[in-house]
Write an enzyme that holds these catalytic residues in place. Sequence first.
Site, PDB file in Angstrom:
ATOM      1  N   PHE A  68     -11.508  -4.768  -6.542  1.00 28.34           N
ATOM      2  CA  PHE A  68     -11.589  -5.670  -5.380  1.00 28.34           C
ATOM      3  C   PHE A  68     -11.095  -4.925  -4.132  1.00 28.34           C
ATOM      4  O   PHE A  68     -10.251  -5.410  -3.385  1.00 28.34           O
ATOM      5  CB  PHE A  68     -10.743  -6.933  -5.597  1.00 28.34           C
ATOM      6  N   ASP A  79     -15.895  -2.679  -5.762  1.00 24.20           N
ATOM      7  CA  ASP A  79     -16.102  -3.976  -5.103  1.00 24.20           C
ATOM      8  C   ASP A  79     -17.552  -4.400  -5.328  1.00 24.20           C
ATOM      9  O   ASP A  79     -18.448  -3.545  -5.426  1.00 24.20           O
ATOM     10  CB  ASP A  79     -15.803  -3.891  -3.602  1.00 24.20           C
ATOM     11  N   SER A  80     -17.774  -5.705  -5.382  1.00 22.65           N
ATOM     12  CA  SER A  80     -19.134  -6.200  -5.575  1.00 22.65           C
ATOM     13  C   SER A  80     -19.949  -6.181  -4.294  1.00 22.65           C
ATOM     14  O   SER A  80     -21.173  -6.313  -4.326  1.00 22.65           O
ATOM     15  CB  SER A  80     -19.096  -7.637  -6.126  1.00 22.65           C
ATOM     16  N   ARG A  98       0.837  -1.205   0.000  1.00 21.09           N
ATOM     17  CA  ARG A  98       0.000   0.000   0.000  1.00 21.09           C
ATOM     18  C   ARG A  98       0.873   1.257   0.000  1.00 21.09           C
ATOM     19  O   ARG A  98       0.558   2.248  -0.676  1.00 21.09           O
ATOM     20  CB  ARG A  98      -0.944  -0.015   1.204  1.00 21.09           C
ATOM     21  N   CYS A 134      -3.201 -13.818  -3.941  1.00 21.46           N
ATOM     22  CA  CYS A 134      -3.033 -14.266  -2.552  1.00 21.46           C
ATOM     23  C   CYS A 134      -3.382 -15.747  -2.417  1.00 21.46           C
ATOM     24  O   CYS A 134      -3.618 -16.236  -1.311  1.00 21.46           O
ATOM     25  CB  CYS A 134      -3.882 -13.425  -1.599  1.00 21.46           C
ATOM     26  N   ALA A 183     -16.253  -6.909 -10.380  1.00 17.04           N
ATOM     27  CA  ALA A 183     -15.030  -6.357 -10.952  1.00 17.04           C
ATOM     28  C   ALA A 183     -14.784  -6.865 -12.367  1.00 17.04           C
ATOM     29  O   ALA A 183     -14.317  -6.111 -13.234  1.00 17.04           O
ATOM     30  CB  ALA A 183     -13.841  -6.687 -10.056  1.00 17.04           C
TER      31      ALA A 183
END
Length: 411
Positions: free
Chosen positions: A245, A267-268, A229, A355, A297
């Site tokens: 996301f 984001d959903s 970040r 990830c 997305a």
Amino acid sequence: MTNNTIAAAITLLPRKEESILRFHPWVFSGAIASIDGEVYDGALVRINSRKGEPLGVGHWAEGSIAVRMLSFISNEEIDSSFWEARLSAALLLRIRAGLLRSAAAPEGENNVYRLIHGEGDQLPGLIIDVYGNTAVMQAHSMGMHYSREIIATALVRVYAELCGADTLSAIYYKSSSTLPTRTAREECEDGFLYGHTEAQPVWENGIKFMPDWLRGQKTGFFVDQRDNRALVEHYAKDRVLLNAFCYTGGFSLYALRGGAQQVDSLDSSAKAMYLTEEHVRLNFGDCPQHHDITQDAFEYLEQMPEHKYDMIILDPPAFAKHRKVLRNALIGYRRINAQAFRKIAPGGILFTFSCSQAVSREEFRLAVFTAAAASGRHVRILHQLTQPLDHAVSIYHPEGEYLKGLVLAVD
């Protein structure tokens, strides 16, 4: 239930001790020749070679990974001293690395970090994240679940000794969806093991976040992207950025502080977007540079205009929890990266991550390469990213390196 006594002795098939002798912490069910005693999910077991040589002690689990090794010392007692020694070693590593600050740190200093990262800290199946003066514990094995009380007691003692009695005021236990059976998951009730506290804002690199350990994913926050970040902030100045996301908006906040011209968080999940908006307000108040988009997305990336963004962040949830779905996961990574390469403005910067532990670094990079080649654009690697130091990876357990990332310049 407690599990501090040996329930059974496990004898391995010939030559199956070789990985244990190399300190790999997993014993697979196919490596077991015989079991002497009664085993149950979470039981403490002793491991022996085919010749009867003692190899160590671990937690039994129902599944393909039958034993997670706690110690490679055959006669080590898994008692309060054991837990205190492991926790002390982990805490000292963070202190000496300069990561750990006081829970009452001056405004702007870090007070969010991972204390225990499973196999990386020689405690497979255990995660402990610290938010200010609250530790959030999560067990990914029944052995760690049954040990939660003794771990909490040891944790309080270790913090009092190394950091001061007031540093840790609460320990919250959060059940995990990764426990092996529905019955096991139903046994694991959330709640405080020590003290009690309400959620409070915490600091990461001078940015405020509000972790939600009661209802949020994982332990309430994704600590593992802290360093990445900060790198987004470095590249964000004057850019129009899409954070796909976004979950609770971590990358978006750093981009805003870095001087981005516009940040669109995607984001959903409506809940995720609400949390992102709350974090933006917490740090920047009314912020006209930020926009939220609640949409799938994949759909958004396909529909968005070309060259709208000159910086895109792709940080999707794990597409593959295990190798059985690896092919579909790699298709997913190729698909989202292909859209990003096709749509990003010339001179753009793409941050792309996986990830998924089941996806290797090489497999992820090949998926991104394939997507880049299909776009026909010139792409250069600026950074190769991974998880931060508090998500330590044992050299004997490379599977612990689950977070992979690339920063790419796209002409």
